[in-house]
Design a protein around this motif. Structure first.
Motif, PDB file in Angstrom:
ATOM      1  N   LEU A 139       0.820  -1.213   0.000  1.00  0.00           N
ATOM      2  CA  LEU A 139       0.000   0.000   0.000  1.00  0.00           C
ATOM      3  C   LEU A 139       0.853   1.263   0.000  1.00  0.00           C
ATOM      4  CD1 LEU A 139      -2.907   1.278   0.423  1.00  0.00           C
ATOM      5  CD2 LEU A 139      -2.398   1.192   2.868  1.00  0.00           C
ATOM      6  N   ASP A 140       1.975   1.201   0.722  1.00  0.00           N
ATOM      7  CA  ASP A 140       2.761   2.408   0.976  1.00  0.00           C
ATOM      8  C   ASP A 140       3.221   3.121  -0.284  1.00  0.00           C
ATOM      9  OD1 ASP A 140       2.437   2.070   3.607  1.00  0.00           O
ATOM     10  OD2 ASP A 140       4.526   1.709   4.111  1.00  0.00           O
ATOM     11  N   THR A 141       3.759   2.351  -1.231  1.00  0.00           N
ATOM     12  CA  THR A 141       4.328   2.985  -2.413  1.00  0.00           C
ATOM     13  C   THR A 141       3.278   3.763  -3.184  1.00  0.00           C
ATOM     14  OG1 THR A 141       5.982   1.233  -2.585  1.00  0.00           O
ATOM     15  CG2 THR A 141       5.627   2.576  -4.535  1.00  0.00           C
ATOM     16  N   SER A 142       2.093   3.179  -3.324  1.00  0.00           N
ATOM     17  CA  SER A 142       1.054   3.873  -4.082  1.00  0.00           C
ATOM     18  C   SER A 142       0.548   5.095  -3.333  1.00  0.00           C
ATOM     19  CB  SER A 142      -0.109   2.915  -4.399  1.00  0.00           C
ATOM     20  OG  SER A 142      -0.634   2.335  -3.223  1.00  0.00           O
ATOM     21  N   VAL A 143       0.515   5.030  -2.002  1.00  0.00           N
ATOM     22  CA  VAL A 143       0.132   6.211  -1.216  1.00  0.00           C
ATOM     23  C   VAL A 143       1.157   7.314  -1.432  1.00  0.00           C
ATOM     24  CG1 VAL A 143      -0.135   7.114   1.121  1.00  0.00           C
ATOM     25  CG2 VAL A 143      -1.159   4.923   0.518  1.00  0.00           C
ATOM     26  N   MET A 144       2.429   6.955  -1.399  1.00  0.00           N
ATOM     27  CA  MET A 144       3.480   7.950  -1.589  1.00  0.00           C
ATOM     28  C   MET A 144       3.422   8.551  -2.994  1.00  0.00           C
ATOM     29  SD  MET A 144       5.291   8.742   0.979  1.00  0.00           S
ATOM     30  CE  MET A 144       5.964   8.241   2.547  1.00  0.00           C
ATOM     31  N   THR A 165      12.146   5.099  -4.166  1.00  0.00           N
ATOM     32  CA  THR A 165      13.039   4.060  -4.675  1.00  0.00           C
ATOM     33  C   THR A 165      13.749   3.341  -3.535  1.00  0.00           C
ATOM     34  OG1 THR A 165      13.395   5.327  -6.699  1.00  0.00           O
ATOM     35  CG2 THR A 165      14.984   3.605  -6.216  1.00  0.00           C
ATOM     36  N   LEU A 166      14.172   4.092  -2.526  1.00  0.00           N
ATOM     37  CA  LEU A 166      14.903   3.503  -1.410  1.00  0.00           C
ATOM     38  C   LEU A 166      14.063   2.473  -0.669  1.00  0.00           C
ATOM     39  CD1 LEU A 166      17.471   3.460   0.319  1.00  0.00           C
ATOM     40  CD2 LEU A 166      16.520   5.359   1.652  1.00  0.00           C
ATOM     41  N   TYR A 167      12.760   2.725  -0.547  1.00  0.00           N
ATOM     42  CA  TYR A 167      11.870   1.776   0.147  1.00  0.00           C
ATOM     43  C   TYR A 167      11.897   0.408  -0.517  1.00  0.00           C
ATOM     44  CZ  TYR A 167       7.401  -0.314   1.623  1.00  0.00           C
ATOM     45  OH  TYR A 167       6.428  -1.166   2.082  1.00  0.00           O
ATOM     46  N   THR A 168      11.650   0.376  -1.814  1.00  0.00           N
ATOM     47  CA  THR A 168      11.634  -0.910  -2.508  1.00  0.00           C
ATOM     48  C   THR A 168      13.046  -1.476  -2.627  1.00  0.00           C
ATOM     49  OG1 THR A 168      11.613   0.354  -4.583  1.00  0.00           O
ATOM     50  CG2 THR A 168       9.512  -0.513  -3.793  1.00  0.00           C
ATOM     51  N   LEU A 169      14.067  -0.607  -2.679  1.00  0.00           N
ATOM     52  CA  LEU A 169      15.437  -1.090  -2.764  1.00  0.00           C
ATOM     53  C   LEU A 169      15.855  -1.799  -1.482  1.00  0.00           C
ATOM     54  CD1 LEU A 169      18.211  -1.353  -4.022  1.00  0.00           C
ATOM     55  CD2 LEU A 169      18.713   0.989  -3.289  1.00  0.00           C
ATOM     56  N   VAL A 170      15.511  -1.224  -0.342  1.00  0.00           N
ATOM     57  CA  VAL A 170      15.851  -1.868   0.930  1.00  0.00           C
ATOM     58  C   VAL A 170      15.217  -3.252   1.000  1.00  0.00           C
ATOM     59  CG1 VAL A 170      15.462  -1.772   3.433  1.00  0.00           C
ATOM     60  CG2 VAL A 170      16.265   0.254   2.219  1.00  0.00           C
ATOM     61  N   MET A 171      13.955  -3.344   0.590  1.00  0.00           N
ATOM     62  CA  MET A 171      13.315  -4.657   0.587  1.00  0.00           C
ATOM     63  C   MET A 171      13.999  -5.599  -0.396  1.00  0.00           C
ATOM     64  SD  MET A 171       9.248  -4.573   1.305  1.00  0.00           S
ATOM     65  CE  MET A 171       8.703  -3.328   0.165  1.00  0.00           C
ATOM     66  N   ALA A 172      14.278  -5.121  -1.606  1.00  0.00           N
ATOM     67  CA  ALA A 172      14.922  -5.976  -2.603  1.00  0.00           C
ATOM     68  C   ALA A 172      16.275  -6.466  -2.107  1.00  0.00           C
ATOM     69  CB  ALA A 172      15.085  -5.216  -3.918  1.00  0.00           C
ATOM     70  N   ALA A 173      17.037  -5.583  -1.456  1.00  0.00           N
ATOM     71  CA  ALA A 173      18.384  -5.938  -1.031  1.00  0.00           C
ATOM     72  C   ALA A 173      18.387  -6.918   0.136  1.00  0.00           C
ATOM     73  CB  ALA A 173      19.146  -4.669  -0.642  1.00  0.00           C
ATOM     74  N   PHE A 174      17.361  -6.875   0.989  1.00  0.00           N
ATOM     75  CA  PHE A 174      17.385  -7.691   2.206  1.00  0.00           C
ATOM     76  C   PHE A 174      16.386  -8.851   2.187  1.00  0.00           C
ATOM     77  CE2 PHE A 174      19.439  -3.818   3.671  1.00  0.00           C
ATOM     78  CZ  PHE A 174      20.457  -4.314   4.480  1.00  0.00           C
ATOM     79  N   LEU A 204      14.147   7.393   6.935  1.00  0.00           N
ATOM     80  CA  LEU A 204      14.522   6.389   7.932  1.00  0.00           C
ATOM     81  C   LEU A 204      13.328   5.514   8.304  1.00  0.00           C
ATOM     82  CD1 LEU A 204      16.516   5.161   9.992  1.00  0.00           C
ATOM     83  CD2 LEU A 204      15.819   6.970  11.576  1.00  0.00           C
ATOM     84  N   GLY A 205      12.206   6.163   8.634  1.00  0.00           N
ATOM     85  CA  GLY A 205      11.040   5.407   9.076  1.00  0.00           C
ATOM     86  C   GLY A 205      10.416   4.588   7.973  1.00  0.00           C
ATOM     87  N   TRP A 206      10.184   5.228   6.830  1.00  0.00           N
ATOM     88  CA  TRP A 206       9.485   4.542   5.740  1.00  0.00           C
ATOM     89  C   TRP A 206      10.426   3.681   4.916  1.00  0.00           C
ATOM     90  CZ3 TRP A 206       8.808   5.647   0.179  1.00  0.00           C
ATOM     91  CH2 TRP A 206       7.800   4.861  -0.382  1.00  0.00           C
ATOM     92  N   SER A 207      11.440   4.312   4.330  1.00  0.00           N
ATOM     93  CA  SER A 207      12.283   3.598   3.386  1.00  0.00           C
ATOM     94  C   SER A 207      13.117   2.514   4.045  1.00  0.00           C
ATOM     95  CB  SER A 207      13.207   4.582   2.657  1.00  0.00           C
ATOM     96  OG  SER A 207      12.466   5.596   2.025  1.00  0.00           O
ATOM     97  N   VAL A 208      13.682   2.810   5.224  1.00  0.00           N
ATOM     98  CA  VAL A 208      14.628   1.869   5.838  1.00  0.00           C
ATOM     99  C   VAL A 208      13.935   0.905   6.796  1.00  0.00           C
ATOM    100  CG1 VAL A 208      16.718   1.651   7.246  1.00  0.00           C
ATOM    101  CG2 VAL A 208      16.520   3.515   5.577  1.00  0.00           C
ATOM    102  N   ILE A 209      13.286   1.428   7.840  1.00  0.00           N
ATOM    103  CA  ILE A 209      12.719   0.531   8.859  1.00  0.00           C
ATOM    104  C   ILE A 209      11.550  -0.267   8.305  1.00  0.00           C
ATOM    105  CG2 ILE A 209      11.643   0.418  11.135  1.00  0.00           C
ATOM    106  CD1 ILE A 209      13.240   2.861  11.944  1.00  0.00           C
ATOM    107  N   GLU A 210      10.609   0.406   7.636  1.00  0.00           N
ATOM    108  CA  GLU A 210       9.507  -0.345   7.021  1.00  0.00           C
ATOM    109  C   GLU A 210      10.029  -1.307   5.958  1.00  0.00           C
ATOM    110  OE1 GLU A 210       5.741   1.301   5.902  1.00  0.00           O
ATOM    111  OE2 GLU A 210       6.079   3.097   7.098  1.00  0.00           O
ATOM    112  N   GLY A 211      11.033  -0.881   5.195  1.00  0.00           N
ATOM    113  CA  GLY A 211      11.609  -1.764   4.179  1.00  0.00           C
ATOM    114  C   GLY A 211      12.206  -3.020   4.784  1.00  0.00           C
ATOM    115  N   LEU A 212      12.915  -2.879   5.914  1.00  0.00           N
ATOM    116  CA  LEU A 212      13.495  -4.048   6.590  1.00  0.00           C
ATOM    117  C   LEU A 212      12.386  -4.952   7.144  1.00  0.00           C
ATOM    118  CD1 LEU A 212      16.464  -2.336   8.472  1.00  0.00           C
ATOM    119  CD2 LEU A 212      16.620  -3.901   6.530  1.00  0.00           C
ATOM    120  N   GLY A 213      11.333  -4.346   7.671  1.00  0.00           N
ATOM    121  CA  GLY A 213      10.209  -5.158   8.144  1.00  0.00           C
ATOM    122  C   GLY A 213       9.573  -5.944   7.012  1.00  0.00           C
ATOM    123  N   GLY A 214       9.372  -5.268   5.870  1.00  0.00           N
ATOM    124  CA  GLY A 214       8.813  -5.951   4.711  1.00  0.00           C
ATOM    125  C   GLY A 214       9.701  -7.080   4.223  1.00  0.00           C
ATOM    126  N   ALA A 215      11.023  -6.920   4.366  1.00  0.00           N
ATOM    127  CA  ALA A 215      11.960  -7.961   3.926  1.00  0.00           C
ATOM    128  C   ALA A 215      11.838  -9.220   4.762  1.00  0.00           C
ATOM    129  CB  ALA A 215      13.393  -7.429   3.986  1.00  0.00           C
TER     130      ALA A 215
END
Length: 559
Positions: free
Chosen positions: A19-24, A47-56, A98-109
């Motif tokens: 949901l997050d990416t489309s909201v953003m 981009t960083l949000y989906t990248l963090v998930m892709a990387a981890f 930090l909150g969205w791209s990194v922490i949420e991205g790691l949670g999604g991973a």
């Protein structure tokens, strides 16, 4: 009803994460205003949000094997909820990242690979096909409903409430997590491949970073490149370094397998042709989808001046047709093979993006635009209904979590590249169009042309034309010339949007060549005569050493 309770919980998590990416995307203009930044900066955050998930994600799938899939799912949701809360109260762009791209991205991973394994473990046969169709549909719905939900909240309240609401949803999912039957990891997976994890993160991050920064640094000819190498911009060298890291990852994984040690993931999985085809087409699907969903909101908000809610309403046809089409997976699996359905899906995407190219202009043709978006949703729904099921059905039960990590890595890498690549093409086309229009405009004096050309070369942003007029007035450009420059910029915006959509259409056309190894027969329904039939054991050779035996690919679950 009890049989589908696990799917309710897993589906809610899938919807939440995408949901997050489309909201953003639909809130870009408001985010630019709230944080006093630029479209390019928000593009980087998205981009960083989906990248963090892709990387981890691959690392996340391995952690799920080590601590258990349901536990990894729960821990990931907690991390995701913390990130959502921080995003909701973010005072600056850096805290938002930090909150969205990194922490949420790691949670999604952590959440997504565990989710894929839990769906495959809780359902079998025809029920599994239904479950993956529902999950694919909810993923599409999250991407498409996000603009409407986020648009309404952003316009009439604040986008921050979306993330506060996500915290509540996370708590509800955690309260019902026991509805999900856990899926035990199989095989001696007792260590985390830290070197492999580092190489995968570095490789993927550098490739996407290079593509993302290409619009600022230049692809080859340097513009705002921090350094130049042999007279070239930094972009190709960053991308090449990432590719080298991914090449080293392949060598390292094979080395670990040869030693009989547990690698980050088994490279031999790529030898399963249906799986390889599913992963590559998943990447392409998300590249197209996120590229279009980055481009269209810019057109509606920046060019036409619609607010977030009006933007969301015009994206609603995608939500409806994508959800309905992806939910048709069981019916499609009865009448057509996955390769047929996916090829039709990519063909529909080509037609839809070309239709959008024709529909957009200085004035919006609402009917033509709505039909084009509906057709786009049909194409995406056809893909969502098939690819997740093909990926998971290509392997046995022992490999579901590992394949889940690869599956969602492909999707999020595609999302990152979609936002980065299509965004870079958009900005590059805007700069080229503005330069060409400026040179050909007889109403602008040579002195002003030189001044404007220097500004374009230094870096151009995708902003409303009124903002361009205000900037020109501050620079004391004569009103007649300012009007001519603003008109040139407006034309360049529309042409840049068309070029970006044409690039998405080209990716969809090329993707037809990626489908050749998808199954040419319908996905087999599992016999109901016992779990052994539903989940075939891994084929091993009696003479093979155990260390090699556990690294052989599991047999496909297809006819």
């Amino acid at each position: 009803m009890n049989r589908w309770k696990p799917l309710i919980v897993l589906g809610a998590a899938q919807f939440l994460v995408v949901l997050d990416t489309s909201v953003m995307n639909v809130s870009i203009s408001q985010l630019v205003a709230d944080f006093h930044t630029t479209v390019t900066a928000i593009q980087a955050v998205i981009t960083l949000y989906t990248l963090v998930m892709a990387a981890f994600l691959i690392t996340g799938s391995k952690i799920g094997d080590l601590i258990g899939r349901r536990r990894a799912f729960g821990v990931g949701l907690v991390v995701y909820g913390v990130g959502s809360l921080l995003t909701a109260i973010a005072p600056t762009l850096w805290v938002l990242a930090l909150g969205w791209s990194v922490i949420e991205g790691l949670g999604g991973a952590l959440v997504l690979p565990a989710l894929a394994a839990l769906v495959g473990g809780n359902y079998a046969g025809r029920e599994r096909a239904i479950a993956y169709g529902v999950i694919g549909g909810l993923a599409g719905a999250g991407i498409a409903v996000g603009p409407l939900l986020g648009g309404w909240v952003t316009t009439y309240l604040t986008w921050r409430l979306v993330f506060a609401g996500e915290v509540v949803v996370v708590l509800l999912i955690l309260a019902t997590i026991r509805w999900i039957g856990d899926v035990a990891a199989t095989g001696p997976r007792r260590e985390l491949d830290l070197v492999g994890a580092a190489l995968s993160v570095i490789g993927l991050a550098l490739v996407v970073l290079g593509v993302l920064q290409s619009s600022t640094w230049g692809w080859l000819r340097p513009r705002n490149s921090p350094v130049t190498i042999f007279g070239f911009s930094l972009t190709p060298f960053v991308i090449a370094t990432g590719l080298v890291a991914l090449g080293l990852l392949r060598t390292w994984l094979r080395h670990r397998e040869a030693q009989g040690r547990d690698p980050l993931f088994r490279w031999s999985l790529f030898g399963i042709r249906p799986l390889r085809a599913a992963l590559s087409t998943l990447l392409a699907q998300n590249l197209i989808l996120l590229g279009v969903f980055f481009t269209i909101p810019l057109y509606l908000q920046v060019v036409l001046g619609f607010n977030a809610f009006e933007t969301g309403l015009r994206l609603l046809p995608v939500s409806i047709t994508m959800l309905l089409t992806s939910m048709s997976a069981p019916l499609l699996n009865r009448v057509a093979a996955p390769r047929q359905v996916v090829r039709i899906g990519f063909g529909v995407l080509v037609a839809a993006t070309l239709w959008l190219v024709a529909a957009i202009g200085p004035q919006l043709d609402d009917v033509s635009f709505a039909v084009a978006m509906a057709v786009l949703g049909i194409g995406m729904g056809l893909l969502a209904a098939q690819l997740g099921n093909v990926a998971q059905s290509s392997v046995g039960e022992a490999d579901r979590s590992e394949v889940g990590g690869l599956q969602y890595t492909s999707q999020n890498l595609g999302s990152s590249l979609g936002t980065a690549l299509i965004g870079a093409i958009l900005i590059g086309a805007l700069a080229s169009g503005a330069q060409a229009g400026l040179a050909a405009n007889p109403q602008v004096s040579d002195a002003v042309k030189q001044q404007a050309g220097t500004a374009i070369e230094a870096g151009i942003s995708f902003v409303p034309v009124d903002q361009v007029r205000a900037t020109l007035a501050q620079a004391h450009i004569p009103p007649a010339e300012a009007d001519a420059l603003a008109a040139t910029y407006a034309d360049a915006q529309v042409q840049a949007l068309k070029v970006a959509l044409l690039a998405a259409a080209a990716v969809a056309l090329f993707s037809l060549f990626l489908t050749r190894d998808l199954p040419t027969v319908r996905l087999a329904e599992k016999p109901k005569a016992g779990a052994a039939a539903a989940h075939p054991p891994r084929v091993t050779t009696a003479a093979a050493p155990r260390s090699q035996d556990r690294h052989a690919p599991s047999p496909p679950e297809m006819t």
